[in-house]
Design a protein around this motif. Structure first.
Motif, PDB file in Angstrom:
ATOM      1  N   GLY A 226       0.698  -1.121  -0.096  1.00 55.40           N
ATOM      2  CA  GLY A 226       0.014   0.047  -0.044  1.00 55.40           C
ATOM      3  C   GLY A 226       0.818   1.204  -0.115  1.00 55.40           C
ATOM      4  N   GLN A 227       1.950   1.358   0.749  1.00 57.80           N
ATOM      5  CA  GLN A 227       2.942   2.548   0.909  1.00 57.80           C
ATOM      6  C   GLN A 227       3.612   2.500  -0.275  1.00 57.80           C
ATOM      7  N   ARG A 228       3.934   1.296  -1.125  1.00 53.73           N
ATOM      8  CA  ARG A 228       4.481   1.670  -2.399  1.00 53.73           C
ATOM      9  C   ARG A 228       3.540   2.057  -3.560  1.00 53.73           C
ATOM     10  N   GLN A 229       2.385   1.891  -3.387  1.00 51.51           N
ATOM     11  CA  GLN A 229       1.309   2.471  -4.267  1.00 51.51           C
ATOM     12  C   GLN A 229       1.218   3.991  -4.017  1.00 51.51           C
ATOM     13  N   ARG A 230       1.151   4.373  -2.692  1.00 50.16           N
ATOM     14  CA  ARG A 230       1.130   5.678  -2.677  1.00 50.16           C
ATOM     15  C   ARG A 230       2.530   6.608  -3.270  1.00 50.16           C
ATOM     16  N   ILE A 231       3.621   5.750  -3.210  1.00 50.50           N
ATOM     17  CA  ILE A 231       4.827   6.359  -3.682  1.00 50.50           C
ATOM     18  C   ILE A 231       4.779   6.617  -5.074  1.00 50.50           C
ATOM     19  N   GLY A 232       3.877   5.515  -5.795  1.00 44.26           N
ATOM     20  CA  GLY A 232       3.796   5.434  -7.298  1.00 44.26           C
ATOM     21  C   GLY A 232       2.842   6.578  -7.500  1.00 44.26           C
ATOM     22  N   ILE A 233       1.767   6.765  -6.649  1.00 44.08           N
ATOM     23  CA  ILE A 233       0.949   8.189  -7.114  1.00 44.08           C
ATOM     24  C   ILE A 233       1.514   9.349  -6.790  1.00 44.08           C
ATOM     25  N   ALA A 234       2.426   9.280  -5.792  1.00 36.26           N
ATOM     26  CA  ALA A 234       3.186  10.689  -5.628  1.00 36.26           C
ATOM     27  C   ALA A 234       4.202  10.837  -6.550  1.00 36.26           C
ATOM     28  N   ARG A 235       4.776   9.918  -7.498  1.00 33.69           N
ATOM     29  CA  ARG A 235       5.581   9.969  -8.503  1.00 33.69           C
ATOM     30  C   ARG A 235       4.808  10.678  -9.602  1.00 33.69           C
ATOM     31  N   ALA A 236       3.526  10.167  -9.697  1.00 31.60           N
ATOM     32  CA  ALA A 236       2.553  10.631 -10.909  1.00 31.60           C
ATOM     33  C   ALA A 236       2.190  12.019 -10.555  1.00 31.60           C
ATOM     34  N   LEU A 237       2.192  12.536  -9.285  1.00 26.37           N
ATOM     35  CA  LEU A 237       1.787  13.891  -8.947  1.00 26.37           C
ATOM     36  C   LEU A 237       2.809  14.827  -9.027  1.00 26.37           C
ATOM     37  N   MET A 238       3.960  14.245  -9.108  1.00 23.41           N
ATOM     38  CA  MET A 238       5.332  15.342  -8.928  1.00 23.41           C
ATOM     39  C   MET A 238       5.094  16.460  -9.839  1.00 23.41           C
ATOM     40  N   LEU A 239       4.630  16.048 -11.142  1.00 17.96           N
ATOM     41  CA  LEU A 239       4.553  17.225 -12.163  1.00 17.96           C
ATOM     42  C   LEU A 239       3.224  17.881 -12.077  1.00 17.96           C
ATOM     43  N   ARG A 240       2.521  17.603 -11.161  1.00  9.68           N
ATOM     44  CA  ARG A 240       0.955  18.125 -11.009  1.00  9.68           C
ATOM     45  C   ARG A 240       0.171  18.189 -12.332  1.00  9.68           C
ATOM     46  N   PRO A 241      -0.219  16.972 -12.595  1.00  7.26           N
ATOM     47  CA  PRO A 241      -0.725  16.885 -13.923  1.00  7.26           C
ATOM     48  C   PRO A 241      -2.071  16.929 -13.865  1.00  7.26           C
ATOM     49  N   SER A 242      -3.009  17.133 -15.085  1.00  6.69           N
ATOM     50  CA  SER A 242      -4.479  17.275 -14.745  1.00  6.69           C
ATOM     51  C   SER A 242      -5.039  16.053 -15.018  1.00  6.69           C
ATOM     52  N   PHE A 243      -4.197  14.960 -15.453  1.00  5.77           N
ATOM     53  CA  PHE A 243      -4.973  13.811 -16.045  1.00  5.77           C
ATOM     54  C   PHE A 243      -4.125  12.451 -15.589  1.00  5.77           C
ATOM     55  N   ILE A 244      -4.775  11.536 -14.867  1.00  3.33           N
ATOM     56  CA  ILE A 244      -3.965  10.370 -14.661  1.00  3.33           C
ATOM     57  C   ILE A 244      -4.647   8.987 -14.994  1.00  3.33           C
ATOM     58  N   VAL A 245      -3.825   8.384 -15.674  1.00  2.89           N
ATOM     59  CA  VAL A 245      -4.342   6.634 -15.896  1.00  2.89           C
ATOM     60  C   VAL A 245      -4.058   6.114 -14.719  1.00  2.89           C
ATOM     61  N   CYS A 246      -5.160   5.446 -14.034  1.00  4.70           N
ATOM     62  CA  CYS A 246      -4.908   4.468 -13.053  1.00  4.70           C
ATOM     63  C   CYS A 246      -5.126   3.260 -13.678  1.00  4.70           C
ATOM     64  N   ASP A 247      -4.084   2.417 -13.853  1.00  4.61           N
ATOM     65  CA  ASP A 247      -4.051   1.268 -14.419  1.00  4.61           C
ATOM     66  C   ASP A 247      -4.296  -0.030 -13.538  1.00  4.61           C
ATOM     67  N   GLU A 248      -5.384  -0.443 -13.023  1.00  6.46           N
ATOM     68  CA  GLU A 248      -5.556  -1.394 -12.315  1.00  6.46           C
ATOM     69  C   GLU A 248      -4.997  -1.288 -10.861  1.00  6.46           C
ATOM     70  N   VAL A 249      -4.970  -0.018 -10.493  1.00  3.92           N
ATOM     71  CA  VAL A 249      -4.032   0.530  -9.336  1.00  3.92           C
ATOM     72  C   VAL A 249      -4.227  -0.250  -8.077  1.00  3.92           C
ATOM     73  N   VAL A 250      -5.352  -0.999  -7.632  1.00  5.37           N
ATOM     74  CA  VAL A 250      -5.790  -1.561  -6.625  1.00  5.37           C
ATOM     75  C   VAL A 250      -5.744  -3.234  -6.631  1.00  5.37           C
ATOM     76  N   SER A 251      -5.762  -3.682  -7.731  1.00  2.15           N
ATOM     77  CA  SER A 251      -6.087  -5.015  -7.732  1.00  2.15           C
ATOM     78  C   SER A 251      -4.890  -5.990  -7.342  1.00  2.15           C
ATOM     79  N   ALA A 252      -3.724  -5.227  -7.023  1.00  2.00           N
ATOM     80  CA  ALA A 252      -2.749  -6.066  -6.475  1.00  2.00           C
ATOM     81  C   ALA A 252      -2.772  -6.058  -4.715  1.00  2.00           C
ATOM     82  N   LEU A 253      -3.481  -4.984  -4.233  1.00  2.00           N
ATOM     83  CA  LEU A 253      -3.580  -4.867  -2.983  1.00  2.00           C
ATOM     84  C   LEU A 253      -4.464  -5.862  -2.065  1.00  2.00           C
TER      85      LEU A 253
END
Lengths: 281, 331
Positions: free
Chosen positions: B158-185
């Motif tokens: 779960g923490q790693r997935q938060r890090i993955g989300i943080a990486r996606a947010l670093m550039l402050r995007p407006s659009f994010i593709v969430c590809d099966e983000v929770v199916s491994a948790l």
């Protein structure tokens, strides 16, 4: 797990790794002996002393003398220098070219088949025979031995790097880097190759070891660096005829090769383990 | 509502590479003429079974792989025609979060390096500035700044997935593709990550393309849902309407496969005949071979997406004719 200095941290972990410490100790000792030969060698490795021919190891000649009365200890010290030089150069050349060739083949699928078939063709040729041919055509010298051994060891290295790249480039973090806008070079070095380090390090320590052995083989058959400069292989080759009467001529350079190869293998294993962040406790 | 992403006729054909000497190889149409629009601020759920092409669609939208045909417009600009430099710049506004929290973080980089890399690539800020922004972004995903100097393997899934989300947010995007983000948790962690994504959407005004095979999760997060089958969208509409009265027979089968919320509500569930590897009728509806309501015309002509009175779009002749039995009834 926050430490003041990552470099000191790495150093500590290296020393704590038993295999690295032992291997490093052996290689350090061999290196020291090779580098200080000019001052520490008790005799001139090339000076003949016919009255002292085939002396067994003793107080004057720790490793004995050969059929020209030359001091084996001194010859081994100078010979180690040439062997290590050749091994080191082969590792550098093979490491650089093998990595580049393997990385390009693995990363750019268009170039994969042409490059790897070329490597297969090289590999199909027995490497010692190949090295002998190169050495025979170009002439026997340290540089040519390095060229010959590099040509012989590059294909396997490229193959190992390619296989690791094929695995590493499929990871999601590579795609994540691409999504962030990273270019090919950044992805290749920061994300792909760094995760191929383990197999590469192990392969290169092995290359170092086989380069020393192959140099000995080439010298043994007379295709190595030209005499009279001793290399470990040529000392063994010359001692061949006196194996029954004066086994020390071959035993001591043989043991030196053994220590080098063993030390390098331990060093490589330790280095691979320590460089992997996952191995930290 | 303004459109953030517009996709038209998106197609991806994977050519299986033949050998150097013998050539050949087979082609797979992973995505086959997909039209989609995603409005600013919404979450579009994209569901379908394994191999339906939903993940490929997600990667195509970000041009992580090159489409065979079709156009993708992001904020009105055609991504497919962008130059390298323009695409690089556009990548700051669109990001992706992956399924596997273990494979999506480089094991040899610290969290600080993983996050700061986004800024390094785009030449933003000094090293100290980058680290400060990495700490800020960690805070957004509710992780302490002490995580910065650690390596990914020191964290839970779960923490790693938060890090993955943080990486996606670093550039402050407006659009994010969430590809099966929770199916491994784990299920409990899934809920935390879903809530986090929804909080972030509110705080940062994000738009999501939420790809999943888990209908319960998709229903929970989505404004609208698109159902994919074999590279095509078969039904698309508001999440509530789609769940209340699925129009396409495939959507019905998907929903019928959901576990009942209460044992008494369990119906006699019949999975559709055949499986997704069943041979498809050439030229007709892709689902015809497995559809319990199929008619001769379904096997002959491929239905196009058409709009139902309630605004939903469905690619099924019988749904458009209103000749399907009501959902739940037997054919």
């Amino acid at each position: 797990m926050t430490s003041a200095s990552p470099v000191r941290d790495l150093g500590l972990r290296l020393l704590r790794n038993r295999s690295f410490a032992v291997g490093g100790g052996l290689i350090f000792a061999v290196l020291l002996i090779a580098l200080t030969a000019d001052w520490l060698a008790p005799f001139d490795p090339l000076r003949n002393a016919f009255r002292m021919r085939l002396q067994p190891p003793g107080a004057a000649h720790w490793f004995g003398t050969d059929h020209y009365g030359r001091d084996i200890l001194s010859r081994v010290m100078y010979g180690t220098r040439i062997s290590l030089l050749i091994g080191g150069l082969v590792v550098v050349v093979t490491g650089a070219l093998g990595t580049v060739i393997g990385a390009v083949a693995g990363f750019y699928s268009r170039l994969d088949a042409p490059i790897m078939r070329l490597m297969d063709a090289t590999m199909a040729f027995p490497s010692i025979v190949l090295a002998m041919i190169v050495s025979a055509v170009l002439g026997a010298s340290v540089v040519n031995v390095v060229v010959a051994l590099s040509i012989a060891t590059i294909p396997h290295t490229a193959r190992i790097v390619r296989a690791s790249v094929l695995v590493a480039r499929e990871h999601d973090y590579v795609e994540a880097a691409r999504a962030l806008g990273a270019g090919d070079l950044r992805i290749l070095f920061r994300h792909v190759l760094i995760n191929c380090l383990g197999p590469l390090i192990v392969r290169l320590t092995y290359v170092f070891a086989i380069a020393i052995l192959a140099e000995a083989t080439l010298s043994f058959v007379g295709a190595g660096p030209p005499p009279p400069a001793p290399s470990l292989g040529s000392i063994i080759a010359q001692g061949r005829d006196f194996m029954r009467e004066a086994a020390w001529i071959t035993i001591f350079p043989g043991l030196t090769i053994l220590v080098c190869v063993l030390g390098l293998n331990l060093l490589g294993d330790g280095l691979r383990d320590v460089l992997d962040p996952r191995s930290r406790s | 509502m303004s459109r953030l992403v517009e996709i038209e006729g998106l197609t991806k054909i994977f050519e299986r590479r033949g050998s150097l000497f013998f050539g050949g190889g087979r082609a797979t149409r992973a995505v086959d003429g997909v039209d989609l629009t995603i409005a600013k601020g919404e979450t579009l759920g994209l569901v379908g079974e394994s191999g339906s092409g939903k993940s490929t669609t997600g990667r195509l939208v970000l041009r992580l792989i090159e489409p065979t045909a079709g156009t993708i417009r992001f904020e009105g600009e055609d991504i497919g025609r962008m130059s390298r430099a323009a695409l690089r710049a556009a990548r700051q506004r669109m990001q992706i979060v992956f399924q596997d929290p273990y494979g999506s973080l480089n094991p040899r980089m610290t969290v600080a390096d993983i996050l700061a890399e986004a800024l390094t690539i785009h030449g933003e800020g000094s090293p100290a500035e980058r680290k400060r922004r990495a700490a800020e972004t960690l805070d957004l995903v509710r992780l302490p700044a002490s995580a910065l100097d650690r390596y990914p393997h020191e964290f839970s899934g779960g923490q790693r997935q938060r890090i993955g989300i943080a990486r996606a947010l670093m550039l402050r995007p407006s659009f994010i593709v969430c590809d099966e983000v929770v199916s491994a948790l784990d299920v409990s962690v899934q809920a935390q990550i879903i809530n986090l994504l929804q909080d972030l959407q509110r705080e940062l005004g994000l738009t999501y393309l939420f790809i999943s095979h888990n209908l319960a999760v998709v229903r929970h997060v989505s404004t609208r849902i698109a159902v994919m089958y074999f590279g095509r969208i078969v039904e698309i509409g508001a999440a509530d309407a789609l769940f209340a009265a699925p129009a396409h027979p495939y959507t019905r089968d998907l929903l019928a496969a959901l576990p009942a919320e209460h044992p008494d509500m369990r119906g006699a569930h019949r999975p559709p005949p055949g499986d997704s590897f069943a041979p498809r009728t050439e030229g007709g509806c892709r689902f015809a071979a497995r559809c319990r309501y199929a008619e001769p015309r379904c096997g002959a002509i491929e239905p196009k997406l058409e709009t139902l009175p309630d605004g939903r779009e469905v690619a099924c002749f019988r749904a458009i004719d209103n000749s399907l039995p009501a959902a739940g009834e037997r054919a």
